[in-house]
Write an enzyme that holds these catalytic residues in place. Structure first.
Site, mmCIF file in Angstrom:
data_model
loop_
_atom_site.group_PDB
_atom_site.id
_atom_site.type_symbol
_atom_site.label_atom_id
_atom_site.label_comp_id
_atom_site.label_asym_id
_atom_site.label_seq_id
_atom_site.Cartn_x
_atom_site.Cartn_y
_atom_site.Cartn_z
ATOM 1 N N HIS A 1 0.607 1.619 -13.226
ATOM 2 C CA HIS A 1 1.250 0.380 -13.664
ATOM 3 C C HIS A 1 2.907 0.768 -13.555
ATOM 4 C CE1 HIS A 1 2.161 -3.297 -15.593
ATOM 5 N NE2 HIS A 1 2.926 -2.788 -16.391
ATOM 6 N N GLY B 1 0.847 -1.177 0.034
ATOM 7 C CA GLY B 1 -0.057 -0.170 -0.152
ATOM 8 C C GLY B 1 0.931 1.428 0.073
ATOM 9 N N THR B 2 1.936 1.207 -0.903
ATOM 10 C CA THR B 2 2.763 2.481 -0.511
ATOM 11 C C THR B 2 1.935 3.499 -1.761
ATOM 12 O OG1 THR B 2 4.318 1.963 -2.569
ATOM 13 C CG2 THR B 2 4.894 1.376 -0.014
ATOM 14 N N ASN B 3 1.458 2.913 -2.744
ATOM 15 C CA ASN B 3 0.703 3.981 -3.397
ATOM 16 C C ASN B 3 -0.532 4.857 -2.727
ATOM 17 O OD1 ASN B 3 1.720 4.224 -6.174
ATOM 18 N ND2 ASN B 3 2.087 2.262 -6.131
ATOM 19 N N ILE C 1 -7.731 -8.952 -11.554
ATOM 20 C CA ILE C 1 -8.208 -8.409 -12.912
ATOM 21 C C ILE C 1 -9.829 -8.216 -12.503
ATOM 22 C CG2 ILE C 1 -8.719 -8.813 -15.176
ATOM 23 C CD1 ILE C 1 -5.614 -8.579 -15.025
ATOM 24 N N LEU C 2 -10.203 -7.101 -12.921
ATOM 25 C CA LEU C 2 -11.665 -6.728 -12.789
ATOM 26 C C LEU C 2 -12.423 -7.317 -13.764
ATOM 27 C CD1 LEU C 2 -11.822 -2.886 -11.665
ATOM 28 C CD2 LEU C 2 -11.464 -4.843 -10.220
ATOM 29 N N MET D 1 -4.173 -6.554 -7.112
ATOM 30 C CA MET D 1 -3.705 -7.942 -8.080
ATOM 31 C C MET D 1 -4.846 -8.743 -8.453
ATOM 32 S SD MET D 1 -0.543 -6.796 -8.107
ATOM 33 C CE MET D 1 0.620 -6.084 -7.557
ATOM 34 N N ASN E 1 -5.817 2.971 -12.827
ATOM 35 C CA ASN E 1 -4.747 1.889 -12.240
ATOM 36 C C ASN E 1 -3.429 2.499 -12.455
ATOM 37 O OD1 ASN E 1 -3.576 -0.695 -11.700
ATOM 38 N ND2 ASN E 1 -3.042 -0.830 -13.857
HETATM 39 C C1 GAR Z 1 3.322 -1.040 -7.300
HETATM 40 O O1 GAR Z 1 4.457 -0.936 -8.046
HETATM 41 C C2 GAR Z 1 1.913 -1.225 -8.627
HETATM 42 O O2 GAR Z 1 2.493 -0.215 -9.424
HETATM 43 C C3 GAR Z 1 2.225 -2.581 -8.995
HETATM 44 O O3 GAR Z 1 2.187 -3.248 -7.803
HETATM 45 C C4 GAR Z 1 2.934 -2.411 -6.663
HETATM 46 C C5 GAR Z 1 2.050 -2.279 -5.622
HETATM 47 O O4 GAR Z 1 2.977 -1.585 -4.410
HETATM 48 N N1 GAR Z 1 1.002 -2.770 -9.605
HETATM 49 C C6 GAR Z 1 1.004 -3.490 -10.710
HETATM 50 O O5 GAR Z 1 2.089 -4.228 -11.053
HETATM 51 C C7 GAR Z 1 -0.358 -3.729 -11.532
HETATM 52 N N2 GAR Z 1 -0.371 -4.311 -12.598
HETATM 53 P P1 GAR Z 1 1.922 -0.930 -3.335
HETATM 54 O O6 GAR Z 1 1.134 -1.825 -2.859
HETATM 55 O O7 GAR Z 1 3.095 -0.613 -2.224
HETATM 56 O O8 GAR Z 1 1.290 0.219 -3.847
#
Ligand code: GAR
Length: 211
Positions: free
Chosen positions: A110, A12-14, A93-94, A91, A108
């Site tokens: 990516h 969940g850093t994003n 797919i909807l 993670m 999203n």
């Molecule tokens: C992030 O790097 C995000 O871009 C990627 O997973 C990581 C999640 O990190 N998403 C994908 O690869 C989707 N195709 P987070 O949980 O720390 O945000």
């Protein structure tokens, strides 16, 4: 004020970048009203709790297939009156029922410069492993609207990041997050909430004229 529902599966850093932006007053026109996790052990849930953001767990493994899972998710999104859905390291797919119901309202992030290193099988650390294996010198991140084509929807923002000789998938992932994802995701969410994004013929346009 638009209601932003953030879907997560992991660290969940994003999500944290969105929360920090909100706390700095940079998510103009929107508010994170709910976090939904596909995993009960996702650290993203702790981040939501620490910031008094309501959270729900809808475990992917409790459902037999994607369609059943999506139906449960769809109901929760409806109950939360979601105006914008943000996939922040989500993670699963909807399925198309959600995509159709929330056309151009699902964003999203990516971890590559789409159309490189994207689509089925390209998620999380794997994206960076594949970028390093190919030997690209520049990678980055993309924020896009979600359509029925995996990682194929209209691109909202992108930011490049350099690849260094001694990078491992982990160091590259961290740099892509710090220099790109955590910046362009809150920016795109804010642009959406201020009604400054338009999609025409499969392309997203940003209105940079508005104050
Ligand atoms: C992030 O790097 C995000 O871009 C990627 O997973 C990581 C999640 O990190 N998403 C994908 O690869 C989707 N195709 P987070 O949980 O720390 O945000």
């Amino acid at each position: 004020m638009k209601k932003i529902v953030v879907l997560v599966s992991g660290g969940g850093t994003n999500l944290q970048a969105l929360i920090d932006a909100q706390n700095r007053g940079e998510l103009r026109g929107g508010r994170i009203t709910c976090v939904i996790s596909s995993r009960a052990d996702a650290y993203a849930l702790t981040r939501a709790k620490k910031n008094d953001i309501p959270a729900r767990v809808i475990p992917r493994k409790a459902y037999p297939d994607n369609a059943a899972y999506s139906q449960a998710l769809h109901e929760a999104l409806y109950e939360e009156y979601a105006d914008l859905i943000v996939l922040a390291g989500f993670m699963t797919i909807l399925d198309k029922s959600i995509i159709q119901a929330y056309r151009n309202r699902i964003i999203n992030v990516h971890p590559s410069l789409i159309p490189s290193f994207c689509g089925d099988g390209f998620y999380g650390l794997h994206v960076h492993e594949k970028a390093l294996a190919k030997g690209v010198k520049v990678t980055g991140a993309t924020v896009h609207f979600v359509t029925e084509v995996c990682d194929g929807g209209p691109i909202i923002l992108q930011k490049p990041v350099e690849v260094r000789n001694l990078d491992t998938p982990e160091t590259l992932q961290r740099r892509v997050m710090e220099e790109a994802e955590w910046k362009i995701l809150p920016e795109a969410v804010s642009l959406f909430c201020e009604d400054r994004l338009t999609v025409i013929d499969g392309r997203a346009y940003v209105d940079y004229q508005s104050p």
